[in-house]
Design an enzyme around this catalytic site. Sequence first.
Site, PDB file in Angstrom:
ATOM      1  N   CYS A  94      24.569  12.426  12.499  1.00  0.00           N
ATOM      2  CA  CYS A  94      26.006  12.707  12.665  1.00  0.00           C
ATOM      3  C   CYS A  94      26.846  11.551  12.137  1.00  0.00           C
ATOM      4  O   CYS A  94      27.890  11.220  12.716  1.00  0.00           O
ATOM      5  CB  CYS A  94      26.365  13.008  14.111  1.00  0.00           C
ATOM      6  SG  CYS A  94      25.568  14.483  14.735  1.00  0.00           S
TER       7      CYS A  94
ATOM      8  N   HIS B  90      30.463   7.572  14.095  1.00  0.00           N
ATOM      9  CA  HIS B  90      29.847   8.873  14.361  1.00  0.00           C
ATOM     10  C   HIS B  90      30.900   9.939  14.030  1.00  0.00           C
ATOM     11  O   HIS B  90      32.099   9.677  14.139  1.00  0.00           O
ATOM     12  CB  HIS B  90      29.491   8.907  15.845  1.00  0.00           C
ATOM     13  CG  HIS B  90      28.688  10.089  16.290  1.00  0.00           C
ATOM     14  ND1 HIS B  90      29.256  11.314  16.557  1.00  0.00           N
ATOM     15  CD2 HIS B  90      27.364  10.228  16.532  1.00  0.00           C
ATOM     16  CE1 HIS B  90      28.305  12.155  16.951  1.00  0.00           C
ATOM     17  NE2 HIS B  90      27.147  11.517  16.945  1.00  0.00           N
TER      18      HIS B  90
ATOM     19  N   LYS C  66      23.402   9.543  27.192  1.00  0.00           N
ATOM     20  CA  LYS C  66      22.772   8.484  26.383  1.00  0.00           C
ATOM     21  C   LYS C  66      22.479   7.249  27.226  1.00  0.00           C
ATOM     22  O   LYS C  66      21.771   6.347  26.798  1.00  0.00           O
ATOM     23  CB  LYS C  66      23.670   8.104  25.211  1.00  0.00           C
ATOM     24  CG  LYS C  66      23.775   9.192  24.149  1.00  0.00           C
ATOM     25  CD  LYS C  66      24.443   8.658  22.908  1.00  0.00           C
ATOM     26  CE  LYS C  66      25.013   9.755  22.023  1.00  0.00           C
ATOM     27  NZ  LYS C  66      23.996  10.567  21.342  1.00  0.00           N
TER      28      LYS C  66
ATOM     29  N   GLN D 184      26.847   4.302  22.330  1.00  0.00           N
ATOM     30  CA  GLN D 184      25.582   3.597  22.099  1.00  0.00           C
ATOM     31  C   GLN D 184      25.567   2.212  22.729  1.00  0.00           C
ATOM     32  O   GLN D 184      24.531   1.551  22.719  1.00  0.00           O
ATOM     33  CB  GLN D 184      25.317   3.465  20.591  1.00  0.00           C
ATOM     34  CG  GLN D 184      25.155   4.785  19.869  1.00  0.00           C
ATOM     35  CD  GLN D 184      23.902   5.532  20.281  1.00  0.00           C
ATOM     36  OE1 GLN D 184      22.956   4.950  20.824  1.00  0.00           O
ATOM     37  NE2 GLN D 184      23.881   6.828  20.028  1.00  0.00           N
TER      38      GLN D 184
ATOM     39  N   ASP E  91      34.415   3.437  21.068  1.00  0.00           N
ATOM     40  CA  ASP E  91      33.409   4.462  21.320  1.00  0.00           C
ATOM     41  C   ASP E  91      32.152   3.734  21.787  1.00  0.00           C
ATOM     42  O   ASP E  91      31.457   3.106  20.990  1.00  0.00           O
ATOM     43  CB  ASP E  91      33.184   5.251  20.023  1.00  0.00           C
ATOM     44  CG  ASP E  91      31.903   6.075  20.034  1.00  0.00           C
ATOM     45  OD1 ASP E  91      31.158   6.037  21.031  1.00  0.00           O
ATOM     46  OD2 ASP E  91      31.644   6.755  19.017  1.00  0.00           O
TER      47      ASP E  91
END
Lengths: 416, 166
Positions: A374, A133, A236, A213, A210
């Site tokens: 993104c 991202h 999220k 998600q 990261d």
Amino acid sequence: MALAQHQIDKPPFDVEAIRQDFPALSLTPYGKSLVYLDSAASAQKPEAVIEAEARCYREYYANVHRGVHYLSTKATVAYEDARRNVARFMGAGDPSEIVFVRGTTEAINLVAATYGREHVGEGDEVLITTMEHHSNIVPWQMLCEEKGAKLVVAPIDDRGDIILEELEKIMSERTKLLATVHVSNALGTINPVERIIEMAHERGIPVLLDGAQAAPHLPMNVAELDCEFYTFSGHKAFGPSGIGALYGKKELLDAMPPYQGGGEMIRSVTFEKTEYAPAPARFEAGTPNIAGAIALGATVDYLEAIGMGAIQAYEEELLAYGTSALESVSGLRLIGTAVHKASVLSFVMDGVHPHDIGTILDREGIAVRTGHHCAQPVMDRYGVAATARASLAFYNTKEEIDRLIAGLEKVREIFG
Amino acid sequence: MSDLFDLYQEVILDHNRSPRNFGKLEDGNLEDSLEGEGRIRHADGHNPLCGDRLTVYVDLTRGDHGETIRDIKFDGSGCAISKASASLMTEAVKGKPLAESERLFENFHELLTGDPSVKGKAGAELGKLAVFEGVREFPVRVKCATLAWHTLQAALAGRGEPATTE
């Protein structure tokens, strides 16, 4: 108590009961029942989270860590309880390894500006992957530019898997940090992070994951992963927007310089010298998002009551159903077909721009994301400017996937 | 559904499938330009929201009514609305004096965003461009429909900066 039953006994996954927890799922845009397939952009919130945030403002709101009075004490206890909840959810041994941040973007910027500035120098390298991202690209680009370091990018294959042999080849003694996405937002790929961390650690390279998600889809355990940094965003993962968490190994956080200066992050201040507070306070300058953090604590409680393992199992079934349903649509190409995937379905259709797909689906009450997500380098990798993306959460159903397919038939009807 | 059929009218779908004046204009193509008069200007346009990108090329000449668009082409990729809008724009302004093309854009913009009760006046002069009236019901798509026009303006102004809908 019937509604809360699934939260107590963990009976077989009852999606209809879960849907009752989410007020937004009964909305009716354009007079049609909402089919929300945009949770990867931001997820809907359960009543428990909305109520936790509201209750804070109604019953025990005051600034934290500052007052001796009743409300401040209560708010501080709730805020620190939330940190403990988040630590447990992430599998961190010590709540002081959890820094509250605005979200994943701020967490990565924080690490780049503190750990990065101290450890990355001229001629060094920061390693990322093609499927990042923008929030896991730009902070490192800025750091590399400032330091005269180099951003090195590991390639992915046509399915959307990191090519591990290539990744291994580009790791070197110059690599000062490996920052990679756990689950790709544009492709759905679940990266083999255990293997990647092992490869990096063999070479003494610290790893930042990261998890923006990953948090809504998979069980998380930073201690088992043994990563140096892990971050996710509340919004999220069915929590509030504007709050997220950064996990960092204690010895790293304790050695890192502050991120922003201000109140809360100090031990003592004179005009000559300031002594900084220990982590995590050192990284939480200013009044934090108090109610948001408390509601994030309620969010992870809610998720744990259902069970991330149960969520993962249900979503795997949903993803398999969605994948074969979409594959049956003529002229549709899935972008991202990794072996291990989270429930993200990115696709393009012959002769129809994703933006037009999005508009037509919208009028059917179906929310999907269209655009580059993104992640422009991912789009470039597949030679597309944009995709349409249906991202599924544990509150989605097979019937909703059927509605998506019917919507795509309408797209064909209009575009021929 | 009726809103959707208003948006995706047949003319728009046709120009999306087969865009007119699609391609590049290069100085080399202009053997018939009056010497010193034909000069290609171009600008890039970008809609960051959906990733639409296009380039508009214009060849100006001096006509009876001032500077005139002698030729115009566009290329790039985008959604049906932005592509059809670019295609119909090139048809509408080709051969027109700049003043007239500017008035067309004003009327076009009015059609998409203005008070619907006064649309009659703007619509009357727009000819085929009036097919974009349905975009009014889709506010997030107005940028798609106006991208080509903003890009044309940037090309005419000779600005080095790409046009953007933001």
